[in-house]
Design a protein around this motif. Sequence first.
Motif, PDB file in Angstrom:
ATOM      1  N   MET A 108      68.111 -47.556  -9.734  1.00 32.73           N
ATOM      2  CA  MET A 108      67.041 -48.452  -9.282  1.00 32.73           C
ATOM      3  C   MET A 108      65.692 -48.011  -9.846  1.00 32.73           C
ATOM      4  N   MET A 109      65.478 -46.694  -9.963  1.00 32.16           N
ATOM      5  CA  MET A 109      64.212 -46.214 -10.529  1.00 32.16           C
ATOM      6  C   MET A 109      64.136 -46.493 -12.021  1.00 32.16           C
ATOM      7  N   VAL A 110      65.259 -46.502 -12.718  1.00 37.13           N
ATOM      8  CA  VAL A 110      65.271 -46.850 -14.134  1.00 37.13           C
ATOM      9  C   VAL A 110      64.999 -48.347 -14.292  1.00 37.13           C
ATOM     10  N   ASN A 111      65.641 -49.167 -13.479  1.00 35.16           N
ATOM     11  CA  ASN A 111      65.488 -50.613 -13.586  1.00 35.16           C
ATOM     12  C   ASN A 111      64.127 -51.105 -13.113  1.00 35.16           C
ATOM     13  N   ASP A 112      63.562 -50.437 -12.136  1.00 32.09           N
ATOM     14  CA  ASP A 112      62.263 -50.820 -11.575  1.00 32.09           C
ATOM     15  C   ASP A 112      61.440 -49.555 -11.378  1.00 32.09           C
ATOM     16  N   PRO A 113      60.853 -49.033 -12.457  1.00 29.76           N
ATOM     17  CA  PRO A 113      60.129 -47.760 -12.360  1.00 29.76           C
ATOM     18  C   PRO A 113      59.029 -47.802 -11.298  1.00 29.76           C
ATOM     19  N   PRO A 114      59.078 -46.883 -10.348  1.00 23.71           N
ATOM     20  CA  PRO A 114      58.080 -46.892  -9.271  1.00 23.71           C
ATOM     21  C   PRO A 114      56.698 -46.486  -9.779  1.00 23.71           C
ATOM     22  N   THR A 115      55.686 -47.121  -9.206  1.00 25.11           N
ATOM     23  CA  THR A 115      54.311 -46.847  -9.619  1.00 25.11           C
ATOM     24  C   THR A 115      53.470 -46.270  -8.488  1.00 25.11           C
ATOM     25  N   SER A 116      54.062 -46.143  -7.295  1.00 23.66           N
ATOM     26  CA  SER A 116      53.327 -45.599  -6.161  1.00 23.66           C
ATOM     27  C   SER A 116      54.309 -44.953  -5.187  1.00 23.66           C
ATOM     28  N   ALA A 117      53.754 -44.201  -4.248  1.00 24.55           N
ATOM     29  CA  ALA A 117      54.590 -43.570  -3.232  1.00 24.55           C
ATOM     30  C   ALA A 117      55.281 -44.633  -2.374  1.00 24.55           C
ATOM     31  N   LEU A 118      54.600 -45.731  -2.110  1.00 25.62           N
ATOM     32  CA  LEU A 118      55.202 -46.817  -1.347  1.00 25.62           C
ATOM     33  C   LEU A 118      56.396 -47.411  -2.093  1.00 25.62           C
ATOM     34  N   HIS A 119      56.248 -47.569  -3.380  1.00 22.81           N
ATOM     35  CA  HIS A 119      57.337 -48.100  -4.215  1.00 22.81           C
ATOM     36  C   HIS A 119      58.550 -47.163  -4.141  1.00 22.81           C
ATOM     37  N   ILE A 120      58.320 -45.871  -4.150  1.00 22.92           N
ATOM     38  CA  ILE A 120      59.425 -44.904  -4.020  1.00 22.92           C
ATOM     39  C   ILE A 120      60.092 -45.041  -2.661  1.00 22.92           C
ATOM     40  N   GLN A 121      59.295 -45.259  -1.604  1.00 20.33           N
ATOM     41  CA  GLN A 121      59.872 -45.445  -0.273  1.00 20.33           C
ATOM     42  C   GLN A 121      60.783 -46.664  -0.223  1.00 20.33           C
ATOM     43  N   LEU A 122      60.445 -47.694  -0.987  1.00 20.99           N
ATOM     44  CA  LEU A 122      61.269 -48.900  -1.004  1.00 20.99           C
ATOM     45  C   LEU A 122      62.566 -48.701  -1.781  1.00 20.99           C
ATOM     46  N   LEU A 123      62.541 -47.818  -2.768  1.00 12.36           N
ATOM     47  CA  LEU A 123      63.718 -47.597  -3.607  1.00 12.36           C
ATOM     48  C   LEU A 123      64.657 -46.525  -3.062  1.00 12.36           C
ATOM     49  N   ILE A 124      64.109 -45.532  -2.380  1.00 21.42           N
ATOM     50  CA  ILE A 124      64.908 -44.380  -1.929  1.00 21.42           C
ATOM     51  C   ILE A 124      65.022 -44.407  -0.410  1.00 21.42           C
ATOM     52  N   GLU A 125      66.260 -44.476   0.034  1.00 18.78           N
ATOM     53  CA  GLU A 125      66.522 -44.526   1.464  1.00 18.78           C
ATOM     54  C   GLU A 125      66.088 -43.224   2.144  1.00 18.78           C
ATOM     55  N   ASP A 126      65.385 -43.353   3.254  1.00 13.39           N
ATOM     56  CA  ASP A 126      64.896 -42.212   4.037  1.00 13.39           C
ATOM     57  C   ASP A 126      64.093 -41.235   3.187  1.00 13.39           C
ATOM     58  N   SER A 127      63.278 -41.757   2.300  1.00 19.75           N
ATOM     59  CA  SER A 127      62.525 -40.885   1.399  1.00 19.75           C
ATOM     60  C   SER A 127      61.536 -39.995   2.143  1.00 19.75           C
ATOM     61  N   GLU A 128      61.055 -40.457   3.287  1.00 18.78           N
ATOM     62  CA  GLU A 128      60.096 -39.645   4.052  1.00 18.78           C
ATOM     63  C   GLU A 128      60.727 -38.340   4.516  1.00 18.78           C
ATOM     64  N   GLU A 129      62.017 -38.390   4.862  1.00 12.28           N
ATOM     65  CA  GLU A 129      62.709 -37.187   5.325  1.00 12.28           C
ATOM     66  C   GLU A 129      63.304 -36.383   4.172  1.00 12.28           C
ATOM     67  N   ARG A 130      63.703 -37.066   3.115  1.00 12.98           N
ATOM     68  CA  ARG A 130      64.416 -36.400   2.018  1.00 12.98           C
ATOM     69  C   ARG A 130      63.502 -35.805   0.954  1.00 12.98           C
ATOM     70  N   LEU A 131      62.314 -36.348   0.802  1.00 11.44           N
ATOM     71  CA  LEU A 131      61.416 -35.891  -0.260  1.00 11.44           C
ATOM     72  C   LEU A 131      60.108 -35.384   0.316  1.00 11.44           C
ATOM     73  N   THR A 132      59.610 -34.323  -0.281  1.00 11.63           N
ATOM     74  CA  THR A 132      58.282 -33.835   0.100  1.00 11.63           C
ATOM     75  C   THR A 132      57.241 -34.638  -0.662  1.00 11.63           C
ATOM     76  N   GLU A 133      56.011 -34.506  -0.253  1.00 10.74           N
ATOM     77  CA  GLU A 133      54.922 -35.206  -0.942  1.00 10.74           C
ATOM     78  C   GLU A 133      54.803 -34.733  -2.393  1.00 10.74           C
ATOM     79  N   ASP A 134      55.026 -33.445  -2.609  1.00  6.97           N
ATOM     80  CA  ASP A 134      54.983 -32.912  -3.974  1.00  6.97           C
ATOM     81  C   ASP A 134      56.092 -33.511  -4.841  1.00  6.97           C
TER      82      ASP A 134
END
Length: 127
Positions: free
Chosen positions: A80-106
């Motif tokens: 999904m990131m290859v097909n729709d490259p994210p441009t913001s942290a919000l965009h990453i949240q939409l592409l990656i399930e539970d990104s708030e818990e799985r990924l750090t801000e860094d």
Amino acid sequence: MEISNPCFSVLSNYEVMESLKTLKDTKKKYGLRNLATITYETLQFLEDSPCKQQSRETIHAFLTEVKALNCKLTTTECLMMVNDPPTSALHIQLLIEDSEERLTEDQVNELLQIVAKHFPNAPSENN
């Protein structure tokens, strides 16, 4: 319907676009008028997407760097990131399930830097 090959693979938009271009360029006509229409319309859609600016090398380099980041992303999330490259942290949240818990801000910031490095022509959120 019989399954001839139980193995499968997911395709990126770039790979679909390349396959359709090859199909379109073949001289064989299969007598399927609808196939030509579907091929044309799909190619028109893909030509207006980020995959037009991508190549096998950039996709491979992107996936290699993401894997080295050790974010434990699924194959589908990477696709999904290859097909729709994210441009913001919000965009990453939409592409990656539970990104708030799985990924750090860094890690989110590093992902955005990797995307910008390998897909510099990705549309920005301001467009």
